[in-house]
Write a protein that holds these residues in place. Sequence first.
Motif, short mmCIF file in Angstrom:
data_model
loop_
_atom_site.label_atom_id
_atom_site.label_comp_id
_atom_site.label_asym_id
_atom_site.label_seq_id
_atom_site.Cartn_x
_atom_site.Cartn_y
_atom_site.Cartn_z
N LYS A 177 -24.39 70.22 51.64
CA LYS A 177 -25.75 69.66 52.92
C LYS A 177 -24.46 67.65 53.34
O LYS A 177 -24.69 67.86 54.57
CB LYS A 177 -26.61 69.30 52.27
CG LYS A 177 -27.60 70.41 51.26
CD LYS A 177 -28.44 69.76 50.72
CE LYS A 177 -29.06 71.49 50.35
NZ LYS A 177 -30.68 71.05 49.57
N TYR A 178 -24.34 67.63 52.26
CA TYR A 178 -23.66 66.02 53.06
C TYR A 178 -22.34 66.15 54.14
O TYR A 178 -22.72 65.70 55.08
CB TYR A 178 -22.69 65.39 52.35
CG TYR A 178 -21.42 64.32 52.83
CD1 TYR A 178 -22.59 62.43 52.70
CD2 TYR A 178 -20.84 64.03 52.71
CE1 TYR A 178 -22.37 61.98 52.99
CE2 TYR A 178 -19.32 63.27 53.76
CZ TYR A 178 -20.50 61.79 53.79
OH TYR A 178 -19.71 61.17 53.82
N LYS A 179 -21.65 67.36 54.27
CA LYS A 179 -20.18 67.50 55.07
C LYS A 179 -21.13 67.83 56.41
O LYS A 179 -20.62 67.29 57.32
CB LYS A 179 -19.30 68.91 54.52
CG LYS A 179 -18.59 68.77 53.90
CD LYS A 179 -18.49 69.28 53.36
CE LYS A 179 -16.66 68.90 52.03
NZ LYS A 179 -16.22 70.64 52.40
N GLU A 180 -22.28 68.90 56.14
CA GLU A 180 -23.06 69.08 57.32
C GLU A 180 -23.88 67.47 57.47
O GLU A 180 -23.50 67.31 59.48
CB GLU A 180 -24.24 70.17 57.09
CG GLU A 180 -25.41 70.32 58.53
CD GLU A 180 -26.18 71.59 58.56
OE1 GLU A 180 -27.02 71.41 59.37
OE2 GLU A 180 -26.48 72.33 56.67
N ALA A 181 -24.49 66.71 57.62
CA ALA A 181 -25.42 65.78 57.53
C ALA A 181 -24.30 64.66 57.99
O ALA A 181 -24.20 64.00 58.96
CB ALA A 181 -26.01 65.14 56.62
N ALA A 182 -23.56 64.26 57.37
CA ALA A 182 -21.71 63.52 58.38
C ALA A 182 -21.18 63.95 59.44
O ALA A 182 -21.40 63.32 60.32
CB ALA A 182 -20.77 63.56 57.15
N GLU A 183 -21.05 65.04 60.14
CA GLU A 183 -20.49 65.55 60.96
C GLU A 183 -21.20 65.15 61.56
O GLU A 183 -21.04 64.94 63.60
CB GLU A 183 -20.71 67.71 60.93
CG GLU A 183 -19.48 67.36 61.81
CD GLU A 183 -19.90 69.53 62.11
OE1 GLU A 183 -19.16 69.42 63.15
OE2 GLU A 183 -19.82 70.35 61.46
N ASN A 184 -23.00 66.01 61.75
CA ASN A 184 -24.18 65.24 62.92
C ASN A 184 -23.68 63.23 63.34
O ASN A 184 -23.84 63.37 64.66
CB ASN A 184 -25.48 65.05 62.47
CG ASN A 184 -25.42 67.19 62.05
OD1 ASN A 184 -24.48 67.47 63.01
ND2 ASN A 184 -26.47 67.55 61.97
N TYR A 185 -23.43 62.13 62.42
CA TYR A 185 -23.78 61.50 62.70
C TYR A 185 -22.47 60.96 63.16
O TYR A 185 -21.88 60.50 64.42
CB TYR A 185 -23.80 60.47 61.19
CG TYR A 185 -23.53 58.86 61.72
CD1 TYR A 185 -24.44 58.53 61.97
CD2 TYR A 185 -22.59 58.60 61.48
CE1 TYR A 185 -24.49 56.80 62.95
CE2 TYR A 185 -22.01 57.18 61.41
CZ TYR A 185 -22.79 56.57 61.88
OH TYR A 185 -22.75 54.91 62.54
N TYR A 186 -21.15 61.50 62.24
CA TYR A 186 -19.63 60.54 62.97
C TYR A 186 -18.97 61.29 64.31
O TYR A 186 -18.55 61.06 65.54
CB TYR A 186 -19.04 61.26 61.76
CG TYR A 186 -18.70 60.34 61.07
CD1 TYR A 186 -18.68 58.60 61.06
CD2 TYR A 186 -19.42 60.80 59.19
CE1 TYR A 186 -18.92 57.55 59.67
CE2 TYR A 186 -19.93 59.64 58.53
CZ TYR A 186 -19.20 58.15 59.02
OH TYR A 186 -19.30 57.15 57.68
N ALA A 187 -19.10 63.13 64.27
CA ALA A 187 -19.39 63.38 65.63
C ALA A 187 -20.30 63.22 66.84
O ALA A 187 -19.24 62.61 68.02
CB ALA A 187 -19.59 65.14 65.40
N GLY A 188 -21.62 62.54 66.17
CA GLY A 188 -22.44 61.90 67.50
C GLY A 188 -22.10 60.18 68.00
O GLY A 188 -21.79 60.75 69.24
N ILE A 189 -21.99 59.72 67.36
CA ILE A 189 -20.70 58.79 67.54
C ILE A 189 -19.75 58.71 68.01
O ILE A 189 -19.37 57.72 69.37
CB ILE A 189 -21.09 57.09 66.32
CG1 ILE A 189 -20.05 57.82 65.37
CG2 ILE A 189 -22.18 57.45 65.58
CD1 ILE A 189 -20.03 56.57 64.18
N LYS A 190 -19.01 59.61 67.50
CA LYS A 190 -17.44 59.30 68.52
C LYS A 190 -17.68 59.95 69.40
O LYS A 190 -17.41 59.61 70.90
CB LYS A 190 -16.59 60.86 67.50
CG LYS A 190 -15.53 60.86 68.40
CD LYS A 190 -14.87 62.10 67.74
CE LYS A 190 -15.27 63.47 67.56
NZ LYS A 190 -14.88 64.75 67.24
N SER A 191 -18.67 60.80 70.06
CA SER A 191 -19.30 61.41 71.67
C SER A 191 -19.91 60.35 72.65
O SER A 191 -19.93 60.95 73.14
CB SER A 191 -19.55 63.15 71.42
OG SER A 191 -21.25 62.98 70.92
N ASP A 192 -20.54 59.92 71.82
CA ASP A 192 -21.82 58.09 72.37
C ASP A 192 -20.49 57.51 73.02
O ASP A 192 -20.24 56.57 72.32
CB ASP A 192 -22.68 58.26 71.40
CG ASP A 192 -23.64 57.41 72.42
OD1 ASP A 192 -23.35 57.55 73.66
OD2 ASP A 192 -24.46 56.95 71.98
#
Length: 268
Positions: free
Chosen positions: A72-87
């Motif tokens: 669950k952490y891996k999924e949540a971390a991907e949402n956050y870090y991939a999100g800020i990376k692409s913004d």
Amino acid sequence: MSMLRHVAKSSLKSDFIVKGSRCISVKSLLHGSPEAKQAGDIEILQHSRLVARGKYVHGLEVHRVKPESIDKYKEAAENYYAGIKSDTRLHVKLTGSWETLVGDQDVFVHILEYENYAGYDKTMDLIRNSQHVETYRKLLPYVNSRSTQLAQEFAFLPTAPPHAQGGIFELRSYQLKPGTLLEWENAWRRGIEARRKFVSPIGAWFSQIGRLHQVHHLWQYPSLDARKETREKAWQIDGWAETVSKTAQLAKEMDSFILAPLSYSPLK
């Protein structure tokens, strides 16, 4: 004690520096506060100007995750870090995200690149006022503790650009004796050339905020066996033995962690 072993048991409400309702600028912490004018901090800043590349600031974020919540952490971390990376509005780059394979277990490391301290302040302000802060909070229930450190690159070793070479990563952390950063930089500036003959380092940073007097080196190898062979070959090159000897004299503690990149990590 390394940063990974010294994960702070901080509040899980937010990862940002807040006092009351007023956000405290990292730039003011470095240059404007009475504490920053103490002799020890002034020495750190003077040494930093001599050895730092100076262009970027890197944030090293370490999360100690609840064992039962890894997926669950891996999924949540991907949402956050991939999100800020692409913004692109945030002007922040994700250097990489990793999970510890050997060393402290259930620990994840994220390294972010900011456009110096002014850029860090701007990025954090933008995140606080965007949907990203809510995305970040969604990973907090899966985390036992967190630690953040701001560091700068050594001038002689800029961080590698994104690539996908495969294999494993090794994060080596050194707790230096206070006042020895210049000696460390001088020894490794010479010694790194011996290692470059066999493997290119991914990056090297020294802490400026968080746990002080700490240095991190990141390496990448095809396998643990290749790591062993590479390190053995380095001993045959003039200058490497001297660097290792100097390292032992200047460091109070040393740690080595084997890491695996997460699926969205730019470095893998």
